[in-house]
Design an enzyme around this catalytic site. Structure first.
Site, PDB file in Angstrom:
ATOM      1  N   HIS A  90       0.812  -1.229   0.000  1.00 21.23           N
ATOM      2  CA  HIS A  90       0.000   0.000   0.000  1.00 21.23           C
ATOM      3  C   HIS A  90       0.842   1.275   0.000  1.00 21.23           C
ATOM      4  O   HIS A  90       0.609   2.198   0.773  1.00 21.23           O
ATOM      5  CB  HIS A  90      -0.981   0.008   1.168  1.00 21.23           C
ATOM      6  CG  HIS A  90      -2.104  -0.940   0.987  1.00 21.23           C
ATOM      7  ND1 HIS A  90      -3.043  -0.822  -0.025  1.00 21.23           N
ATOM      8  CD2 HIS A  90      -2.441  -2.064   1.678  1.00 21.23           C
ATOM      9  CE1 HIS A  90      -3.917  -1.809   0.061  1.00 21.23           C
ATOM     10  NE2 HIS A  90      -3.573  -2.585   1.075  1.00 21.23           N
ATOM     11  N   ASP A 121      -1.645  -5.728  -3.822  1.00 18.67           N
ATOM     12  CA  ASP A 121      -1.963  -4.507  -3.072  1.00 18.67           C
ATOM     13  C   ASP A 121      -0.720  -3.656  -2.864  1.00 18.67           C
ATOM     14  O   ASP A 121      -0.342  -3.302  -1.755  1.00 18.67           O
ATOM     15  CB  ASP A 121      -2.652  -4.824  -1.740  1.00 18.67           C
ATOM     16  CG  ASP A 121      -4.043  -5.400  -1.938  1.00 18.67           C
ATOM     17  OD1 ASP A 121      -4.485  -5.537  -3.099  1.00 18.67           O
ATOM     18  OD2 ASP A 121      -4.690  -5.713  -0.942  1.00 18.67           O
ATOM     19  N   ASN A 153      -6.532  -6.784  -5.078  1.00 17.87           N
ATOM     20  CA  ASN A 153      -7.663  -5.959  -5.487  1.00 17.87           C
ATOM     21  C   ASN A 153      -7.276  -4.507  -5.747  1.00 17.87           C
ATOM     22  O   ASN A 153      -7.969  -3.788  -6.442  1.00 17.87           O
ATOM     23  CB  ASN A 153      -8.803  -6.036  -4.467  1.00 17.87           C
ATOM     24  CG  ASN A 153      -8.445  -5.422  -3.136  1.00 17.87           C
ATOM     25  OD1 ASN A 153      -7.356  -5.658  -2.611  1.00 17.87           O
ATOM     26  ND2 ASN A 153      -9.340  -4.648  -2.576  1.00 17.87           N
ATOM     27  N   HIS A 154      -6.130  -4.056  -5.242  1.00 16.56           N
ATOM     28  CA  HIS A 154      -5.690  -2.678  -5.481  1.00 16.56           C
ATOM     29  C   HIS A 154      -4.914  -2.536  -6.787  1.00 16.56           C
ATOM     30  O   HIS A 154      -4.387  -1.474  -7.064  1.00 16.56           O
ATOM     31  CB  HIS A 154      -4.870  -2.153  -4.299  1.00 16.56           C
ATOM     32  CG  HIS A 154      -5.739  -1.800  -3.139  1.00 16.56           C
ATOM     33  ND1 HIS A 154      -6.220  -0.526  -2.932  1.00 16.56           N
ATOM     34  CD2 HIS A 154      -6.254  -2.562  -2.156  1.00 16.56           C
ATOM     35  CE1 HIS A 154      -6.979  -0.511  -1.848  1.00 16.56           C
ATOM     36  NE2 HIS A 154      -7.016  -1.749  -1.364  1.00 16.56           N
TER      37      HIS A 154
END
Length: 179
Positions: A90, A121, A153-154
């Site tokens: 992230h 992610d 999913n990111h």
């Protein structure tokens, strides 16, 4: 006789799937550029939060990564024991640097000594998503048999719009739009 089917005498060959690229296929010139990116990204100032500006032409050659990712099978069956599994980054470059530092051996960075499986992610949330992506993509092209990248999913455009990667890109460059 397999699964109740009669053998009709036809020889069947099991498809092995895509053959994973195990050694870099990049020119020594491009390898030097990729190492240069890694040197810039893993400088003390950058690790401590300084955002880098990458020329668009530098970003354009990252499309070469497609070769490596396309060669990866959907199920990576030959990942060795002892691989380091890394979860959500992230956009936290400092965390990526700490992970690589933890596996440093003989003055070599961890990515040259250890195999890593990244679970996705990579972006959204932190302020250095672009540095994370450039670092991981560069490492994948330099060490295709040491760096494994999965999609989280990111890594989808709609999530990038909603959770900040597009905002980060727009802060650094002209208006960016994702499909």
């Amino acid at each position: 006789d397999q699964c109740g089917l009669e053998n009709d005498g036809t020889k069947r060959v099991q498809w092995a799937g895509p053959q994973r690229i195990r050694e870099t296929r990049e020119s020594s010139e491009l390898q030097a550029k990729l190492h240069g990116h890694l040197d810039r990204i893993f400088q003390k100032d950058t690790i401590n939060g300084k955002r880098l500006v990458f020329l668009k032409i530098i970003l354009n050659y990252i499309y070469l990564l497609y070769r490596y990712l396309k060669s990866e099978p959907m199920l990576i069956e030959d990942v060795p024991l002892g691989i380091v599994v890394v979860g959500d980054m992230h956009g936290q470059l400092h965390d990526l640097f700490r992970i690589f530092s933890q596996f440093k051996k003989d003055d070599k960075p961890g990515y040259e000594c250890t195999k890593f499986l990244f679970l996705g992610d990579y972006v959204d949330g932190g302020k250095q998503s672009l540095e994370i992506i450039i670092a991981l993509f560069s490492l994948k092209m330099l060490y295709p048999d040491r760096i494994f990248l999965l999609c989280g999913n990111h890594e989808f455009a709609l999530t990038n719009v909603e959770f900040g990667f597009v905002i980060e890109l727009n802060d650094r460059y002209e208006k960016v739009s994702l499909p």
